[in-house]
Design an enzyme around this catalytic site. Structure first.
Site, mmCIF file in Angstrom:
data_model
loop_
_atom_site.group_PDB
_atom_site.id
_atom_site.type_symbol
_atom_site.label_atom_id
_atom_site.label_comp_id
_atom_site.label_asym_id
_atom_site.label_seq_id
_atom_site.Cartn_x
_atom_site.Cartn_y
_atom_site.Cartn_z
ATOM 1 N N LYS A 79 -12.012 -6.572 6.874
ATOM 2 C CA LYS A 79 -11.371 -5.654 5.916
ATOM 3 C C LYS A 79 -11.683 -6.123 4.504
ATOM 4 O O LYS A 79 -11.868 -7.330 4.252
ATOM 5 C CB LYS A 79 -9.853 -5.653 6.100
ATOM 6 C CG LYS A 79 -9.163 -4.426 5.541
ATOM 7 C CD LYS A 79 -9.101 -3.311 6.562
ATOM 8 C CE LYS A 79 -8.345 -2.102 6.046
ATOM 9 N NZ LYS A 79 -8.101 -1.123 7.112
ATOM 10 N N ALA A 240 2.354 5.655 5.514
ATOM 11 C CA ALA A 240 2.038 5.278 4.124
ATOM 12 C C ALA A 240 1.462 3.856 4.165
ATOM 13 O O ALA A 240 0.329 3.669 4.587
ATOM 14 C CB ALA A 240 3.272 5.392 3.260
ATOM 15 N N ASN A 263 -1.364 0.927 9.093
ATOM 16 C CA ASN A 263 -1.767 -0.346 9.689
ATOM 17 C C ASN A 263 -0.668 -1.379 9.455
ATOM 18 O O ASN A 263 -0.097 -1.456 8.374
ATOM 19 C CB ASN A 263 -3.070 -0.831 9.028
ATOM 20 C CG ASN A 263 -4.283 -0.091 9.548
ATOM 21 O OD1 ASN A 263 -4.558 -0.093 10.749
ATOM 22 N ND2 ASN A 263 -5.019 0.561 8.659
HETATM 23 P P1 NAI Z 1 -3.305 8.542 1.859
HETATM 24 O O1 NAI Z 1 -3.426 7.716 0.626
HETATM 25 O O2 NAI Z 1 -4.029 9.833 1.947
HETATM 26 O O3 NAI Z 1 -1.766 8.865 2.142
HETATM 27 C C1 NAI Z 1 -0.720 7.988 1.908
HETATM 28 C C2 NAI Z 1 0.486 8.829 1.486
HETATM 29 O O4 NAI Z 1 1.633 7.975 1.434
HETATM 30 C C3 NAI Z 1 0.328 9.471 0.112
HETATM 31 O O5 NAI Z 1 0.719 10.823 0.169
HETATM 32 C C4 NAI Z 1 1.272 8.647 -0.766
HETATM 33 O O6 NAI Z 1 1.791 9.405 -1.852
HETATM 34 C C5 NAI Z 1 2.344 8.263 0.233
HETATM 35 N N1 NAI Z 1 3.149 7.093 -0.097
HETATM 36 C C6 NAI Z 1 2.760 5.947 -0.710
HETATM 37 N N2 NAI Z 1 3.804 5.097 -0.801
HETATM 38 C C7 NAI Z 1 4.853 5.719 -0.200
HETATM 39 C C8 NAI Z 1 6.202 5.346 0.053
HETATM 40 N N3 NAI Z 1 6.693 4.163 -0.345
HETATM 41 N N4 NAI Z 1 6.995 6.234 0.698
HETATM 42 C C9 NAI Z 1 6.517 7.426 1.099
HETATM 43 N N5 NAI Z 1 5.246 7.838 0.868
HETATM 44 C C10 NAI Z 1 4.435 6.984 0.243
HETATM 45 O O7 NAI Z 1 -3.705 7.561 3.089
HETATM 46 P P2 NAI Z 1 -4.100 7.959 4.571
HETATM 47 O O8 NAI Z 1 -5.568 7.978 4.713
HETATM 48 O O9 NAI Z 1 -3.296 9.137 4.988
HETATM 49 O O10 NAI Z 1 -3.603 6.666 5.374
HETATM 50 C C11 NAI Z 1 -2.233 6.464 5.646
HETATM 51 C C12 NAI Z 1 -2.072 5.163 6.416
HETATM 52 O O11 NAI Z 1 -2.797 5.248 7.640
HETATM 53 C C13 NAI Z 1 -2.597 3.931 5.681
HETATM 54 O O12 NAI Z 1 -1.755 2.834 5.962
HETATM 55 C C14 NAI Z 1 -3.975 3.691 6.314
HETATM 56 O O13 NAI Z 1 -4.376 2.345 6.305
HETATM 57 C C15 NAI Z 1 -3.699 4.142 7.746
HETATM 58 N N6 NAI Z 1 -4.900 4.554 8.451
HETATM 59 C C16 NAI Z 1 -5.682 5.550 7.958
HETATM 60 C C17 NAI Z 1 -6.820 5.935 8.640
HETATM 61 C C18 NAI Z 1 -7.686 7.041 8.158
HETATM 62 O O14 NAI Z 1 -8.585 7.452 8.919
HETATM 63 N N7 NAI Z 1 -7.462 7.585 6.980
HETATM 64 C C19 NAI Z 1 -7.221 5.273 9.895
HETATM 65 C C20 NAI Z 1 -6.286 4.261 10.352
HETATM 66 C C21 NAI Z 1 -5.191 3.921 9.627
HETATM 67 N N1 PHE Z 2 -9.640 2.367 7.443
HETATM 68 C C1 PHE Z 2 -9.542 3.041 8.713
HETATM 69 C C2 PHE Z 2 -8.865 2.154 9.762
HETATM 70 O O1 PHE Z 2 -8.082 1.316 9.413
HETATM 71 C C3 PHE Z 2 -10.855 3.660 9.153
HETATM 72 C C4 PHE Z 2 -12.000 2.712 9.417
HETATM 73 C C5 PHE Z 2 -12.306 2.364 10.722
HETATM 74 C C6 PHE Z 2 -12.814 2.219 8.383
HETATM 75 C C7 PHE Z 2 -13.399 1.540 11.009
HETATM 76 C C8 PHE Z 2 -13.890 1.374 8.678
HETATM 77 C C9 PHE Z 2 -14.181 1.049 9.979
HETATM 78 O O2 PHE Z 2 -8.997 2.326 10.952
#
Ligand code: NAI
Ligand code: PHE
Length: 357
Positions: A79, A240, A263
């Site tokens: 990471k 989040a 995560n």
């Molecule tokens: P994003 O940045 O699009 O969404 C996060 C949301 O959480 C935003 O709307 C933000 O305003 C909100 N937020 C931030 N702090 C907050 C709080 N204290 N209370 C409530 N809302 C809050 O991120 P995304 O891509 O949706 O990822 C969300 C989570 O899922 C992260 O932890 C990321 O590591 C995890 N994740 C994402 C993947 C992906 O494919 N995008 C894959 C695996 C895990």
């Molecule tokens: N950041 C995402 C995750 O935590 C997507 C990702 C997967 C990014 C694998 C890179 C490699 O799963």
């Protein structure tokens, strides 16, 4: 966390760099390359100290090792964390560009032992920028030949895990159940949409007023940020940031199950023990949120079709049920059960490669 303590770690490699001009601090951590090159996204955020940034990178890299192993993907875990000098939205484009270019130089020096991708505060356009300096990038925009955003597929996997969890918990289906989504971002909004279509009542909390306005239009119920851990629901879906459930939150959470995308949802092992004692079914995040990895690694490394990516992602429901079965028979937390499954896969893959030599 002091930098001294943060650097005491069992992973394979820590790379750090500081840029005086922007004030950004860069960390790349390779937790394990036993199953293949380490892969994991680039997270850009503000941290209270360099030690906190290094610690977070290590925890997130460890989660990637488990995610790849439990998902049977031929990659290890790593990471990147970029500790920003100011909130991402306040950075001038040229500052952000310089930060990405330095990060790409660091990745390039690892010569393919680490592959990055999008994570919190980085997207496919940023991956395109990184790719101008280094080839070791997943999730570039489709116009540039990449797989694009992994968010929708991540949401699909979490939704499958949610259905399997509700079923395992004896609650039947999601129809009529209450799902509280914390963080209505790229993944959380997808999960809310899928759960609503399955008949669930959706409660949401977010720090962003624009996202809340969108939620209101869709008929979701808004919950105050301070109310999230106190609001009764069937499924709590943290989408989040990580570390949402510490021991005290776990001891008071009024939910039947926890299934989210974030995560490292559990702040400590004890939180998992308390959830188990309270009969709250916790779906380990490194199992539920693997849809992003299936999307990126499936399309870009393994040459999978969209149908295969979807089929493997829907299989997350079966993997979660397997984890619950191990947890019951081994009388341990679901988190420990999922680690057992991941460890078995790492050990058997290592054995196969040893025998092949
Ligand atoms: P994003 O940045 O699009 O969404 C996060 C949301 O959480 C935003 O709307 C933000 O305003 C909100 N937020 C931030 N702090 C907050 C709080 N204290 N209370 C409530 N809302 C809050 O991120 P995304 O891509 O949706 O990822 C969300 C989570 O899922 C992260 O932890 C990321 O590591 C995890 N994740 C994402 C993947 C992906 O494919 N995008 C894959 C695996 C895990
Ligand atoms: N950041 C995402 C995750 O935590 C997507 C990702 C997967 C990014 C694998 C890179 C490699 O799963």
């Amino acid at each position: 966390m002091s930098l001294d303590d943060a650097l005491r770690w069992d992973g394979e490699l820590t790379v750090t760099r500081h840029d005086r001009e922007t004030g950004a601090f860069f960390v790349i951590r390779l937790d394990s390359t036993r199953l293949g090159p380490a892969a994991g996204g680039t997270r850009a955020a503000q941290y209270a100290s360099f030690g906190d940034a290094v610690t977070d990178a290590g925890k997130l890299a460890g989660a990637m090792t488990l995610k790849m192993a439990v998902s049977n993907l031929p990659m290890g875990g790593g990471k990147s964390v970029i500790a920003l000098p100011a909130p991402r939205k306040d950075l001038a484009p040229e500052t952000w560009n310089r930060i990405l270019t330095i990060h790409a130089e660091n990745i390039d020096k690892l010569k393919g032992n680490y592959w990055t991708g999008p994570d919190v505060n980085t997207n496919s356009a940023d991956m395109d920028t990184l790719n101008e300096t280094t080839p070791y990038v997943f999730g570039r925009s489709p116009e540039r030949g990449g797989a694009g955003s992994s968010a929708d597929n991540t949401a699909l996997g979490v939704f499958e895990a949610m259905k399997a969890t509700v079923h395992y918990r004896g609650l039947g289906s999601l129809a009529g159940r209450t799902v509280l989504v914390q963080g209505l971002g790229a993944v959380g909004s997808g999960i809310a949409t899928l759960a609503a279509a399955a008949g669930a009542r959706i409660l949401v909390a977010d720090t962003d007023s624009e996202r809340l306005a969108w939620a209101l239009q869709l008929g979701y119920t808004i919950i105050g940020l301070d109310e999230v851990l106190r609001t009764p629901c069937d499924v709590f879906a943290p989408c989040a940031m990580g570390g949402v459930l510490d021991s005290s939150a776990a001891a008071n959470l009024p939910a039947s199950a926890v299934v989210g995308a974030a995560n490292n949802i559990l702040a400590d092992d004890q939180a998992g023990v308390i959830l188990r004692e309270r009969d709250i079914l916790y779906a380990p995040d490194f199992v539920t949120n693997a849809g992003g990895a299936f999307h990126l690694v499936g399309h870009e490394v393994l040459g999978w079709s969209t149908d295969t990516v979807e089929e493997r992602t829907r299989g997350i429901g079966d993997t979660i049920a397997e984890v619950y079965g191990i947890s019951e028979s081994a009388e341990t937390t679901t988190d420990a059960a999922a680690r057992i499954l991941a460890r078995q896969r790492i050990d058997s893959a290592s054995l196969v490669s040893t025998l092949a030599k």
